[in-house]
Enzyme design. Structure first.
Site, short mmCIF file in Angstrom:
data_model
loop_
_atom_site.label_atom_id
_atom_site.label_comp_id
_atom_site.label_asym_id
_atom_site.label_seq_id
_atom_site.Cartn_x
_atom_site.Cartn_y
_atom_site.Cartn_z
N GLU A 308 37.22 37.83 26.80
CA GLU A 308 36.77 39.23 26.71
C GLU A 308 36.67 39.62 25.24
OE1 GLU A 308 38.19 41.65 30.41
OE2 GLU A 308 39.96 40.85 29.40
N CYS A 405 39.91 50.15 33.27
CA CYS A 405 40.01 50.66 31.90
C CYS A 405 38.72 51.32 31.42
CB CYS A 405 40.40 49.54 30.96
SG CYS A 405 39.37 48.07 31.09
ZN ZN Z 1 37.48 48.38 29.77
#
Ligand code: ZN
Length: 641
Positions: A308, A405
């Site tokens: 990520e 998130c």
């Molecule tokens: Zn996020």
């Protein structure tokens, strides 16, 4: 807090900024009416709201990062309440805060997962378990809610928790010298210090910044204490969480992109308060690395789903670009902090690039669907999250995510957007972004109102009225965007020479109420090339107009968008489309297409594909995937030869 030698400017808070434009204002309103309630409902349905007072034996268990989402929802609610009082929303927040207060340990500890599920494992795995990260987001929520409502309950709860964290962590005897695998608490503690005036919180933030990556590495020691082999760490290396070496010795942006942006933002906050120039130097170096070698043209960060995050210089894939919405938002946080320590338009340029493209693209126009990854090309069957999609299955925004998130980040960014528009400093009112509306600034203790009339980002003409409370001499600093050539300026109808220093044109004079500035920022369509080392964009161009990056969508141009070639001589025209995608300017032109219909059955043949002329329409990247699902490309084959 007093200004230090490294903080040169202050941001003008969003509560002093009114937006009346056609781009941001409707999005902020949709965020309030749609996205904010959706965030609550999703937190409620999934258990995040109620988990605080669950008892053992519940069918579900709170996940380790649930608290962060509740914290971000309350932060968003706080920002929204600041400009839109709403008693029902306040009652909703108060009810959640009451549950938190009930759940809080006598010592101040507060985490829904560890209080209920694994109380014996508190602080046992800082590397992976997000406890301090969750605390950070709840602190940000508490600060925002206190500032909006004046209610202290949540702030007091979080101060008790922060006091407890301050007792547990530190360089003293019996204290833990650890820090969170997912940075966030650093910037939150600085916010808490600013609002409470408690210096200990800033010292604790500095401690977390100083400890990160020191040898012997805390995560090695911690793993051994758990009886685990430290080398068996997710993603193998501590660079994943920017803990491979002390932060001041880091030269390149590495690892998980959100963690990187949060820790840099926290470092900037610590530097702004302490005046630590070594942190500023580090941050400038990292800024240079990310913005000249590791950032997509959309302002998106973190090219791969695998960590990520970041890979290596000039590795900027399109179909598989990850560019998590949170990372793009956090780049805005970091850029904004840098801008106030080093008032240079290059930070505002990047802030603007991300805001108008990779950030706002993270949410649908309806405010109810979200991107986690923000690729720069989409093809059915390709999944930027690394999974294998069925052929024909399109990448689209989702209603929610298990790890949520991104929706909880976008929902807090939008109501605070106004805070990015203006800055104020000694003898200076500064305009960072062009957005129709009004800002109330404080210049040397005097109130100065700036009013902007503009159709930016669709038009580069900006008319600004300056209204100091009484006539006064100061500078109005106007950002001349990095993408702009040939800007022109008039004051009260008279042309002024444009002197641009570090990206801003300063006009110093004795300002009277009603003085008028006319700024013209020419906005032709530009064909953008990537650095030759970006192999994924070799032989391709992207279209950009002003701050807006464009893309081709299948719904406008048919399938097989990689067959489209844009001749260098193609005439590109812009058309205002008030009824399309919330009101946009589209780019139209004629291109060439490799004609698959003329192809034989084989996979390869001697080069002879016929080309045919086609019309095309390009729309802002930020609004892609709001109509029929389909292919998308930002980088188009360049028909130069
Ligand atoms: Zn996020």
């Amino acid at each position: 807090m007093k200004q230090t030698n490294v903080r040169k400017l202050d941001a003008v808070p969003f509560t002093h900024v009114e937006l009346t434009d056609a781009f941001w204002a409707p999005r902020v309103e949709t965020n309030r009416r749609v996205t904010l309630p959706i965030n609550y409902q999703q937190c409620k349905t999934t258990g995040r709201i109620d988990a605080w007072t669950w008892k053992k034996g519940q069918p579900r268990e709170p996940h380790i990062f649930w608290d962060s989402d509740v914290g971000k929802w309350i932060e968003a609610a706080g920002y929204s309440l600041s400009s839109h009082p709403d008693k029902a929303l306040e009652r909703r927040v108060d009810a959640v805060v009451a549950r938190m207060g009930e759940a809080q340990g006598k010592d101040g500890y507060l985490n829904s997962h560890f209080l209920l599920v694994e109380p014996e494992k508190r602080w046992a795995n800082l590397r992976d378990w997000h406890e301090l990260y969750c605390a950070g987001h709840m602190i940000e929520g508490a600060v925002a809610y206190f500032q909006a409502t004046g209610k202290r309950t949540f702030l007091d709860v979080m101060c008790r928790y922060a006091d407890y964290i301050d007792r547990v962590f530190g360089p003293g005897k019996g204290q833990m010298r650890g820090y969170c695998g997912h940075p966030e608490i650093e910037l939150a503690l600085v916010k808490l210090c600013r609002v409470t005036g408690t210096r200990r919180y800033l010292d604790l933030a500095s401690f977390f910044v100083d400890e990160r990556g020191r040898q012997p590495n805390y995560y090695d020691q911690e793993a051994r204490a758990r009886g685990e082999d430290p080398s068996r760490v997710w993603f193998k290396k501590y660079s994943y969480m920017q803990a491979h070496r002390p932060l001041r010795e880091q030269r390149e942006v590495v690892g998980h992109a959100v963690r990187a942006m949060y820790v840099y933002s926290g470092m900037a906050d610590v530097a702004a308060e302490t005046g630590d120039r070594s942190l500023v130097q580090t941050l400038k170096r990292l800024w240079e690395n990310v913005t000249t070698k590791r950032m997509h043209v959309t302002g998106g960060l973190g090219p791969t789903f695998r960590n990520e995050g970041f890979t290596f210089d000039y590795d900027l894939p399109n179909e598989n670009a990850y560019d998590e919405t949170c990372a793009n938002i956090a780049l805005v946080f970091w850029a904004h902090r840098m801008l106030h320590m080093d008032p240079d338009g290059r930070y505002a340029d990047v802030m603007e690039r991300a805001l108008y493209n990779s950030v706002i693209g993270g949410v649908s126009l309806g405010g109810d669907r979200f991107f986690y990854a923000n690729p720069l090309a989409a093809h059915p069957g390709v999944d930027p999250h690394g999974g294998i999609r069925e052929a024909g299955e399109h990448y689209r925004r989702s209603a929610w995510f298990g790890c949520s998130c991104c929706p909880t980040n976008i929902v807090r960014l939008l109501p605070s957007f106004g805070g990015y528009v203006y800055s104020q400093g000694r003898g200076e009112a500064r305009v960072n972004l062009y957005v129709a509306g009004r800002g109330e600034l404080d210049v040397d203790g005097q109130r100065v109102e700036l009013q902007q009339k503009t159709r930016y980002p669709w038009d580069g003409r900006v008319t600004m009225t300056v209204r100091p409370a009484t006539p006064a001499t100061f500078a109005v600093a106007l950002r001349i965007p990095g993408w702009c050539r040939g800007a022109r300026l008039k004051v009260n109808g008279r042309a002024e020479p444009l002197r641009v220093t570090k990206g801003y044109a300063r006009v110093t004079r004795r300002w009277q109420a009603g003085d008028r500035i006319d700024l013209l920022l020419p906005m032709p369509v530009e064909r953008i090339e990537a650095h030759p080392h970006v192999r994924q964009d070799a032989g391709r161009v992207a279209l950009q107009r002003g701050p807006v990056v464009y893309c081709l969508e299948e719904v406008d141009n048919g399938k097989d968008l990689n067959d489209l070639i844009l001749p260098r001589t193609a005439k590109l025209t812009t058309v205002r489309k008030p009824g399309l995608l919330g009101g946009v300017v589209v780019i139209k032109g004629r291109a060439l297409r490799r004609d698959a219909a003329q192809w034989t059955d084989g996979l390869y043949q001697a080069s002879s594909t016929p080309l045919r002329r086609v019309a095309f329409q390009s729309v802002p990247y930020a609004v892609w995937s709001n109509r029929k699902p389909g292919e998308m490309v930002v980088w188009i084959l360049d028909g130069r030869g």
